[in-house]
Design an enzyme around this catalytic site. Structure first.
Site, PDB file in Angstrom:
ATOM      1  N   ASP A 117       1.851   4.077   3.009  1.00  0.00           N
ATOM      2  CA  ASP A 117       0.737   4.828   2.441  1.00  0.00           C
ATOM      3  C   ASP A 117       1.237   6.026   1.627  1.00  0.00           C
ATOM      4  O   ASP A 117       1.268   5.979   0.400  1.00  0.00           O
ATOM      5  CB  ASP A 117      -0.221   5.275   3.551  1.00  0.00           C
ATOM      6  CG  ASP A 117      -1.616   5.617   3.045  1.00  0.00           C
ATOM      7  OD1 ASP A 117      -1.881   5.420   1.845  1.00  0.00           O
ATOM      8  OD2 ASP A 117      -2.443   6.067   3.850  1.00  0.00           O
ATOM      9  N   HIS A 122      -9.950   0.671  -0.556  1.00  0.00           N
ATOM     10  CA  HIS A 122      -9.810   1.415   0.696  1.00  0.00           C
ATOM     11  C   HIS A 122     -11.149   1.340   1.430  1.00  0.00           C
ATOM     12  O   HIS A 122     -12.170   1.810   0.911  1.00  0.00           O
ATOM     13  CB  HIS A 122      -9.497   2.884   0.422  1.00  0.00           C
ATOM     14  CG  HIS A 122      -8.087   3.158   0.023  1.00  0.00           C
ATOM     15  ND1 HIS A 122      -7.507   2.633  -1.106  1.00  0.00           N
ATOM     16  CD2 HIS A 122      -7.134   3.940   0.613  1.00  0.00           C
ATOM     17  CE1 HIS A 122      -6.259   3.070  -1.205  1.00  0.00           C
ATOM     18  NE2 HIS A 122      -6.006   3.859  -0.177  1.00  0.00           N
ATOM     19  N   HIS A 144       0.855  -1.196   0.000  1.00  0.00           N
ATOM     20  CA  HIS A 144       0.000   0.000   0.000  1.00  0.00           C
ATOM     21  C   HIS A 144       0.890   1.245   0.000  1.00  0.00           C
ATOM     22  O   HIS A 144       1.230   1.792   1.045  1.00  0.00           O
ATOM     23  CB  HIS A 144      -0.910  -0.021   1.238  1.00  0.00           C
ATOM     24  CG  HIS A 144      -2.027   0.960   1.190  1.00  0.00           C
ATOM     25  ND1 HIS A 144      -3.356   0.590   1.192  1.00  0.00           N
ATOM     26  CD2 HIS A 144      -2.032   2.316   1.135  1.00  0.00           C
ATOM     27  CE1 HIS A 144      -4.123   1.654   1.148  1.00  0.00           C
ATOM     28  NE2 HIS A 144      -3.335   2.733   1.120  1.00  0.00           N
ATOM     29  N   HIS A 190       1.151   4.798  -2.364  1.00  0.00           N
ATOM     30  CA  HIS A 190       0.646   5.622  -3.462  1.00  0.00           C
ATOM     31  C   HIS A 190       1.794   6.372  -4.122  1.00  0.00           C
ATOM     32  O   HIS A 190       2.534   7.096  -3.451  1.00  0.00           O
ATOM     33  CB  HIS A 190      -0.376   6.625  -2.939  1.00  0.00           C
ATOM     34  CG  HIS A 190      -1.619   5.998  -2.393  1.00  0.00           C
ATOM     35  ND1 HIS A 190      -2.667   5.605  -3.193  1.00  0.00           N
ATOM     36  CD2 HIS A 190      -1.972   5.673  -1.120  1.00  0.00           C
ATOM     37  CE1 HIS A 190      -3.623   5.082  -2.440  1.00  0.00           C
ATOM     38  NE2 HIS A 190      -3.224   5.107  -1.175  1.00  0.00           N
ATOM     39  N   HIS A 240      -6.301  -0.553   4.610  1.00  0.00           N
ATOM     40  CA  HIS A 240      -6.518  -0.114   5.994  1.00  0.00           C
ATOM     41  C   HIS A 240      -7.436  -1.101   6.732  1.00  0.00           C
ATOM     42  O   HIS A 240      -6.962  -1.999   7.404  1.00  0.00           O
ATOM     43  CB  HIS A 240      -7.049   1.325   6.058  1.00  0.00           C
ATOM     44  CG  HIS A 240      -6.182   2.313   5.382  1.00  0.00           C
ATOM     45  ND1 HIS A 240      -5.010   2.773   5.922  1.00  0.00           N
ATOM     46  CD2 HIS A 240      -6.300   2.939   4.171  1.00  0.00           C
ATOM     47  CE1 HIS A 240      -4.438   3.627   5.098  1.00  0.00           C
ATOM     48  NE2 HIS A 240      -5.199   3.732   4.012  1.00  0.00           N
ATOM     49  N   GLU A 274     -11.190   2.661   6.852  1.00  0.00           N
ATOM     50  CA  GLU A 274     -10.088   3.512   7.327  1.00  0.00           C
ATOM     51  C   GLU A 274     -10.666   4.494   8.349  1.00  0.00           C
ATOM     52  O   GLU A 274     -10.304   4.461   9.526  1.00  0.00           O
ATOM     53  CB  GLU A 274      -9.440   4.243   6.161  1.00  0.00           C
ATOM     54  CG  GLU A 274      -8.263   5.121   6.573  1.00  0.00           C
ATOM     55  CD  GLU A 274      -7.605   5.824   5.393  1.00  0.00           C
ATOM     56  OE1 GLU A 274      -6.550   6.437   5.620  1.00  0.00           O
ATOM     57  OE2 GLU A 274      -8.121   5.770   4.263  1.00  0.00           O
TER      58      GLU A 274
END
Length: 316
Positions: free
Chosen positions: A252, A170, A20, A22, A194, A173
């Site tokens: 993340d 996602h 995970h 980005h 998450h 979260e």
């Protein structure tokens, strides 16, 4: 309780798997400045220090405030890039200082909750480039503003499922456990980005444990976005670890959180009692749940088993 004093000290000097991460939240500020200048797009500052005063932070906010940060620099790197610019963005973009190995790099194309009109195009791109490094699709966005699942996303994920395109979402979260349930039951998600609030629904949580659904946990991110209790010693990752859930540890958006994967390992070690054995298990989980082709996944697992001194007769 102050947590932001935890240093990026490497405590697990072995190969690691990160699922995970980005790209637009992991590039170097120098790269953002480069593209801003090259494309004639004005940024809020023209130096690394100045840009980071807008982009980076290390005190808790909420998810909406976190997502707003992307508006400061995304215009410089979004839109129609030439092939050479894409190569530069990927090769030069990742944060320096990472000590873990990037064993295999593959792309997951991301849909946004507030832009369902994108989803059909995203799944089409996944099909078009599935043999050129694109391995799956994701659905991201601010659950606190919009938890309702648009039919456009449902149609796209159904198409992905029918075509064997891997799926992660996602969910849970900052949103409730119902969003996680929807991700698994409606979108057929194989992994949950998450997923902390899954544990609020005992029956759902137990079912996902049985289904071996993978949770992409991002400890430091969850603290800085207000996704979890600010007391890290109460983090859902502790429950996942104790219950032998299928999870991995991830950064993340290290650009914005001013962190590296070492930071996350440090946090879970200091505040959540994670040991080296837990780190090895999390990385094996990540390798088993990654979206690489079978042969490459097997090679990745064997690399980890060898590095961890584990004897494994059967690769799952």
């Amino acid at each position: 309780m102050a947590h932001n004093s935890t240093n990026n000290v490497q405590i697990f000097n072995k190969p690691r798997v990160e699922l995970h991460l980005h790209l637009d939240g992991a590039i170097k500020p120098e790269t953002i400045l480069y593209f801003g200048k090259k494309r004639g797009i004005k940024l809020p500052a023209d130096s690394v220090e100045g840009l980071m005063s807008y982009v980076g932070y290390d005190e808790p906010r909420n998810l909406t405030q976190f997502l707003e940060i992307f508006s400061y620099y995304m215009p410089a790197i979004a839109g129609d890039l030439t092939p050479d610019e894409v190569v530069h963005l990927v090769n030069q973009g990742f944060q320096e200082g990472e000590k873990h190995f990037k064993i295999k790099a593959r792309s997951i194309l991301c849909c946004m909750r507030h832009m369902p009109e994108w989803s059909t195009e995203i799944v089409s791109l996944c099909k078009k480039y599935r043999n050129e490094g694109v391995v799956g699709m994701d659905l991201a966005g601010d659950e606190s503003l919009n938890c309702k699942l648009n039919s456009g996303h449902c149609t796209a994920y159904e198409e992905a499922f029918k075509n064997g395109i891997h799926r992660t979402v996602h969910a849970g979260e900052v949103g409730p456990s119902t969003v996680v349930k929807e991700a698994v039951d409606v979108l057929k998600a194989e992994r949950i980005g998450h997923g902390y609030h899954t544990i609020d629904d005992f029956c759902l949580y137990k079912r996902l444990l049985k289904l071996n659904i993978h949770f992409e946990i991002c400890p430091w991110s969850s603290y800085l976005t207000g996704a979890c209790d600010p007391d890290l010693m109460k983090h859902p990752a502790i429950r996942f670890r104790k219950d032998k859930a299928n999870y991995s540890l991830n950064t993340d958006d290290p650009l914005i959180f001013k962190s590296t994967l070492d930071k996350d390992y440090c946090v879970v070690s200091k505040y959540m009692g994670f040991t080296e054995d837990d780190f090895m298990e999390a990385n094996i989980n990540g390798a088993r749940s990654c979206f690489l082709p079978d042969k490459e996944k097997e090679e990745l697992l064997m690399t980890l088993y060898e590095a961890y001194g584990m004897v494994q007769s059967t690769v799952c």
